[in-house]
Motif scaffolding. Structure first.
Motif: not given
Lengths: 269, 469
Positions: B203-210
């Motif tokens: 369903p989607g992608i997750i962008i992780i921006h720490s």
């Protein structure tokens, strides 16, 4: 610069070769003063025209719609209508300078042959309209006629009144062709505005291509009004004014290719 | 001095000539400005005066021209009508003549929802209509693509060192076995092999921006995990919701893909030597509403009509001044793009530093959309008065307004955006068009070309009597 080693490419190159051959035979004929050369040239021109029609038809078959989607396709159309236009204008209005038409035919096919990509593109929703074909066709036919008028104007400026037998003089030729082409130029403009209203909600979006098309329509109008004032008294001014209009037309046609900096609604053509 | 008609006509012709020249000049200048500033320029007060002068000149011309032929008369009348119609349909006319009637705006309606509210392009409410539009269904139809055009796209660009971020990218027209130059660099590339396999579409992608320079992308597939390069945090996907709904009874999140709910994901975050935490990834809109900077964002890539996602494996050969390198690139399963730095082609980074680091992006192609369609019902006081299907090139016309298909929800396809445009002045413009077209055709073709043909004349011959002679 890209050489197209495809059936489509070969048809384009063969057409260009025939048009150019016709042009050179015509020019040589004029230099040596033998009228037979002209007949041979017309035959080669007719052969080129048959190839041009085949090329346009082949594209239509390949894309399964009217091939007016981009400049690659519309230039094939302009290349295919030059010959019928030459014959029509000669028979009906005694307008000569056939060699010019052959040269113009080769020039307009050059971008399709060597510059533009022949990649098949689908019609996006905005282009799926009854206006699509008439809007583009009206403009392209009028542009071809205006190009022919431009040849007459250039000849008036370079050769003066020394025109061949059985044809009208170049100044009248320019004016006559401008009159033939102007209603189509107007039709193209009106259909474009009407289509804009139906597709986007505005007659006019002040998009660069629209502004150039308005400017070229106005420049041709300036020419027509100037001629209405002075008639044939200043033939060189008449010819120059017309050529300015033609320059505006060429910029309108190729605007997106001249400048990728100014994007607009017409970014597909 | 007696002002005879001939002199008057000459004066008028010269004024028209000047006005046409001015307008052509403004148009060319406007073409260099771009559409938006051009629109503002042409709608300015100074231009309003210019338009009035133009129309007035045309009107005077119309009264002086009749004896010069029907074509000329209708042609000029048509121009005047078109311009007048344009003025009556302008934003200024709506403000001053029609008491602030809605001139132009946008409506956003969710599937199954209704609205009468019209907003500006900036999202400010303008006014509401006297009737409601109900969106029964919104749908998208795509072109059937052949295998060739479903192959991933290659884009080249420069990753800039400065703050201004991404530089313009250029799409490369690539074919297997064909050497192509990479724009803005002295590198050429060739695709040696291209393979792709299909997987069920996540369903989607997750962008992780720490932190600013600590970023990863993770596919929203349960069980997948990724480690951030700098902070060494490990993220594992535990739950994925196609539509996150909180059950009112159990107060627990449930997956409801029926539409109307936004997707989300639940992840476990593990840092060495510390307890694991739970992190949620929501779509941007929801995060914005929650008013806190999100460390992780859920970007939907599901498309209702596309069930699979391709995973390509591309073998490249790069050349630069005789140096040849081969590289195989494949994005992580479930991602829709990947970026390859071309830095390795340069021994000395200073060779490209001025322009920025050259990169090659590969991304999933977007199939061309054939149609968007909004099925709407017009309701006045809960009474259905009209049903319509709004598509591009097929607007709905009701009570003096046109409704155009303009935009839609790119992620879930659950709402539509229509633009609303008042139709004031429209009939005058149409009348102008008809007159203008009839006039030019009559004057240029029938007047000179056709009518005189039988007498062996040439086009334009009748026009030899110039006004100035």
């Amino acid at each position: 610069m890209e050489i197209k080693l495809t059936v489509q490419g070969m048809l384009i190159y063969a057409t260009m070769a025939a048009y150019l051959a016709g042009f050179f035979v015509c020019v040589i004929g004029e230099i040596v003063g033998n009228r037979r050369w002209k007949s041979v040239a017309m035959l080669v021109y007719a052969l080129g025209a048959a190839l041009a029609v085949l090329s346009f038809g082949y594209r239509a078959y390949e894309v399964q719609r009217v091939p007016f989607r981009n400049l690659f396709e519309v230039m094939l159309f302009v290349g295919a209508i030059m010959f019928p236009l030459t014959i029509f204008c000669r028979r009906m209005f005694h307008i000569g300078a056939e060699a010019g038409d052959m040269f113009v035919g080769a020039i307009v096919l050059f971008p399709s042959g060597f510059v533009f990509s022949g990649e098949i593109q689908q019609l996006m929703p905005a282009l799926q309209s009854h206006f699509f074909t008439p809007h583009v066709a009206a403009y392209m036919i009028s542009y071809a006629i205006m190009a022919k008028a431009g040849v007459q104007a250039v000849l008036r400026l370079t050769k003066g009144t020394r025109h061949g037998e059985g044809v009208i003089d170049y100044e009248r030729g320019t004016y006559g062709l401008a009159l033939i082409g102007f209603p189509l130029l107007t039709l193209g403009l009106i259909l474009g505005a009407w289509w804009g209203k139906i597709a986007w909600g505005d007659w006019w979006n002040w998009d660069p291509k629209e502004m150039w098309s308005l400017a070229s329509w106005l420049m041709i109008l300036v020419y027509l009004h100037f001629r209405a004032i002075h008639g044939r008294r200043f033939p060189r001014v008449n010819s120059t004014l017309f050529l300015l209009g033609l320059v505006a037309i060429i910029i309108t046609l190729l605007w997106v290719n001249f400048s990728s900096l100014f994007s607009g609604l017409h970014s597909y053509a | 001095m007696r002002l005879n008609k001939k002199t008057l006509r000459l004066v008028l012709l010269w004024i028209s000539l000047f006005l046409m020249y001015r307008l052509a000049d403004y148009s060319v200048s406007a073409a260099f400005l771009g559409a938006e500033p051009a629109g503002e320029l042409f709608s300015s007060f100074a231009m309003f005066l210019f338009w009035l002068t133009f129309i007035a000149t045309l009107a005077v011309t119309v009264f002086l021209l009749p004896y010069r032929g029907l074509g000329l008369l209708t042609m000029h009348l048509g121009c005047a009508a078109t311009l007048l119609g344009g003025l009556l349909g302008s934003s200024a006319a709506h403000q001053y003549l029609y008491g602030g009637r809605i001139y132009k705006g946008y409506m956003q309606i969710g599937e199954g929802g209704a609205s009468a509210e019209v907003y500006s392009a900036e999202g400010e409410p303008i006014d509401s209509l006297d009737f409601e539009l109900v969106l029964e269904d919104f749908s998208i139809d795509r072109y059937q693509e052949d295998d060739e055009s479903l192959r991933w796209e290659l884009w080249s660009g420069l990753r800039a060192e400065e703050e201004d971020g991404e530089r313009p990218t250029v799409r490369l027209d690539w074919r297997e076995g064909q050497e192509i130059p990479v724009p803005n660099t002295d590198i050429t590339l060739e695709v040696l092999e291209y393979e792709q396999r299909e997987i069920p579409r996540p369903p989607g992608i997750i962008i992780i921006h720490s932190e600013p320079d600590d970023m990863v992308v993770l596919p929203a597939i349960v069980g997948r995990e990724v480690q951030l390069p700098n902070s060494k945090k490990t993220y594992t996907v535990r739950q994925v919701f196609r539509g996150l709904r909180i059950d009112p009874e159990t107060k627990q999140p449930v997956d409801d893909p029926s539409g109307g709910f936004r997707p989300a994901a639940v992840m476990e975050v593990a840092v060495e030597g510390e307890q694991t935490e739970v992190a949620y990834a929501f779509t941007r809109e929801l995060n914005a509403r929650m008013r806190r900077p999100a460390e992780q964002v859920f970007v939907p890539i599901n498309k209702p009509d596309m069930e699979t996602l391709a995973v390509p494996t591309i073998k490249f050969r790069f050349r630069r001044h005789g140096a040849v390198r081969e590289k195989t690139v494949s994005p992580a399963e479930g991602l829709t793009h990947d970026v390859l730095s071309l830095e390795f082609m340069y021994e000395d980074p200073r060779a490209y530093a001025a322009a920025g680091e050259p990169i090659l992006a590969i991304q999933e192609p977007t199939p061309t959309i054939k149609t968007y369609e909004s099925k709407v019902v017009v309701k006045e006081d809960d009474r259905t008065v009209k049903r319509a299907s709004i598509r591009v090139n097929h607007p709905l016309h009701h009570e003096g307004y046109h409704f155009y298909q303009t935009d839609y929800d790119h992620e879930g396809h659950t709402y539509t955006v229509l633009s609303v445009v008042s139709d004031r002045g429209m009939w005058l413009v149409y009348t102008g068009f008809v007159l203008l077209l009839f006039g030019t055709t009559w004057h240029c073709w029938f007047g000179f070309v056709v009518r005189k043909k039988g007498k062996g004349a040439t086009p334009g011959q009748e026009d030899e009597h110039a006004v100035a002679e």
